[in-house]
Design a protein around this motif. Structure first.
Motif, PDB file in Angstrom:
ATOM      1  N   LEU A   1       0.825  -1.205   0.000  1.00 61.44           N
ATOM      2  CA  LEU A   1       0.000   0.000   0.000  1.00 61.44           C
ATOM      3  C   LEU A   1       0.862   1.259   0.000  1.00 61.44           C
ATOM      4  N   LYS A   2       1.980   1.196   0.703  1.00 62.83           N
ATOM      5  CA  LYS A   2       2.903   2.330   0.714  1.00 62.83           C
ATOM      6  C   LYS A   2       3.469   2.572  -0.687  1.00 62.83           C
ATOM      7  N   LEU A   3       3.905   1.488  -1.353  1.00 64.34           N
ATOM      8  CA  LEU A   3       4.447   1.622  -2.708  1.00 64.34           C
ATOM      9  C   LEU A   3       3.400   2.151  -3.679  1.00 64.34           C
ATOM     10  N   ALA A   4       2.136   1.834  -3.403  1.00 68.41           N
ATOM     11  CA  ALA A   4       1.058   2.287  -4.279  1.00 68.41           C
ATOM     12  C   ALA A   4       0.676   3.746  -4.020  1.00 68.41           C
ATOM     13  N   GLY A   5       1.297   4.349  -3.009  1.00 70.76           N
ATOM     14  CA  GLY A   5       1.023   5.747  -2.728  1.00 70.76           C
ATOM     15  C   GLY A   5      -0.205   5.993  -1.884  1.00 70.76           C
ATOM     16  N   VAL A   6      -0.689   4.952  -1.205  1.00 77.99           N
ATOM     17  CA  VAL A   6      -1.848   5.125  -0.324  1.00 77.99           C
ATOM     18  C   VAL A   6      -1.424   5.925   0.900  1.00 77.99           C
ATOM     19  N   ALA A   7      -2.223   6.892   1.284  1.00 72.92           N
ATOM     20  CA  ALA A   7      -1.902   7.752   2.414  1.00 72.92           C
ATOM     21  C   ALA A   7      -1.762   6.934   3.695  1.00 72.92           C
ATOM     22  N   ARG A   8      -0.794   7.308   4.523  1.00 74.74           N
ATOM     23  CA  ARG A   8      -0.504   6.551   5.741  1.00 74.74           C
ATOM     24  C   ARG A   8      -1.743   6.276   6.600  1.00 74.74           C
ATOM     25  N   PRO A   9      -2.611   7.275   6.856  1.00 77.92           N
ATOM     26  CA  PRO A   9      -3.772   7.005   7.718  1.00 77.92           C
ATOM     27  C   PRO A   9      -4.708   5.929   7.181  1.00 77.92           C
ATOM     28  N   GLU A  10      -4.691   5.714   5.866  1.00 75.70           N
ATOM     29  CA  GLU A  10      -5.598   4.729   5.267  1.00 75.70           C
ATOM     30  C   GLU A  10      -5.011   3.324   5.252  1.00 75.70           C
ATOM     31  N   ARG A  11      -3.693   3.201   5.345  1.00 79.18           N
ATOM     32  CA  ARG A  11      -3.048   1.904   5.109  1.00 79.18           C
ATOM     33  C   ARG A  11      -3.475   0.843   6.110  1.00 79.18           C
ATOM     34  N   LYS A  12      -3.428   1.166   7.393  1.00 76.89           N
ATOM     35  CA  LYS A  12      -3.745   0.159   8.410  1.00 76.89           C
ATOM     36  C   LYS A  12      -5.183  -0.311   8.301  1.00 76.89           C
ATOM     37  N   GLU A  13      -6.078   0.641   8.063  1.00 71.77           N
ATOM     38  CA  GLU A  13      -7.495   0.278   7.959  1.00 71.77           C
ATOM     39  C   GLU A  13      -7.745  -0.613   6.749  1.00 71.77           C
ATOM     40  N   ARG A  14      -7.139  -0.239   5.613  1.00 72.47           N
ATOM     41  CA  ARG A  14      -7.360  -1.045   4.420  1.00 72.47           C
ATOM     42  C   ARG A  14      -6.701  -2.413   4.545  1.00 72.47           C
ATOM     43  N   ALA A  15      -5.499  -2.463   5.109  1.00 75.84           N
ATOM     44  CA  ALA A  15      -4.819  -3.749   5.288  1.00 75.84           C
ATOM     45  C   ALA A  15      -5.631  -4.662   6.195  1.00 75.84           C
TER      46      ALA A  15
END
Length: 255
Positions: free
Chosen positions: A115-129
């Protein structure tokens, strides 16, 4: 108060419609390794959404075709096209190999990195993962080392990681080979869900039962040539070519 989990479809709905990459086309594509040409002047047009399966005996060129679609190799001559483009659309293709390649991180860490490599904003990463792991029934293993998972769990994680970036095109090379029925069911459920959400899926499989459950269309390849392309139910019931009939009946194809 916890924020609501995003709907399952929203987790995998592509950022651009999978139909936007159609037709996928091979225009007189040739691959040559030294003096050997495993693909020689292959032409193919995949215009329909849904799930397209590439079938054929070992050595037919199936994985090479998938690698060409994924931009992992380039043809010696000819073109691979995605709609009006003749380049792999960066960031919009997910690829899952037959043997999953996982990072030396936790299960959740593999998704967070993607998600980080895809440019997803940090606040969204944990929730989406977290939501993806729940969708793939791996949430209880989130903090475990990814490489400690069973074969089926590793493949599911690799599939979730490919879907995490919301690709328009998902390429799968025998995603459930050697897995037990339960693991196969979970993989197929994820693939079906992605397809329903608008992801174009191209997969390789030798499993006729799986093709009957998943595929909308079959492309049959033998010795680097496309011999048949038709709806999956038609192919499985009444293939036209002698080679396809022999393949489906379990005969050894020597020519």
């Amino acid at each position: 108060m916890l924020s609501p989990q995003p709907p399952t479809d929203a987790l995998v709905t592509p950022l651009i419609p999978g139909s936007g990459l159609l037709p996928l086309a091979f225009d007189e594509v040739t691959l040559t390794f030294r003096q050997f040409s495993p693909l020689n002047g292959v032409s193919l047009r995949i215009a329909s959404p849904g799930i397209t399966a590439i079938m054929g005996p070992n050595g037919a060129g199936k994985s090479l075709m998938l690698r060409l679609l994924g931009g992992l190799i380039e043809p010696v001559s000819g073109q691979v096209r995605f709609g009006e483009q003749n380049r792999v659309p960066r960031g919009h293709i997910g690829y899952v190999f037959q043997t999953p390649v996982l990072l030396r991180r936790s299960v959740k860490g593999n998704l967070l990195h993607a998600l980080k490599l895809a440019g997803v904003a940090r606040p969204e990463r944990k929730e989406r993962a977290s939501a993806l792991l729940k969708m793939g029934e791996l949430h209880h293993l989130a903090d475990n080392p990814a490489r400690s998972l069973s074969g089926g769990e590793k493949q599911r994680l690799a599939l979730l990681r490919a879907l995490a970036c919301k690709p328009a095109l998902l390429l799968l090379d025998e995603p459930s080979a050697s897995l037990d029925p339960q693991a196969t069911f979970l993989i197929e459920s994820l693939v079906s869900r992605a397809s329903r959400a608008g992801v174009k899926v191209v997969l390789i499989s030798h499993d006729q039962g799986q093709m009957g459950r998943l595929a909308d269309e079959v492309v049959f390849v033998h010795k680097g040539r496309v011999l048949e392309q038709c709806p999956a139910d038609v192919f499985l019931k009444s293939p036209e070519s002698r080679q396809a009939k022999a393949y489906l009946s379990g005969q050894l194809l020597l020519d």
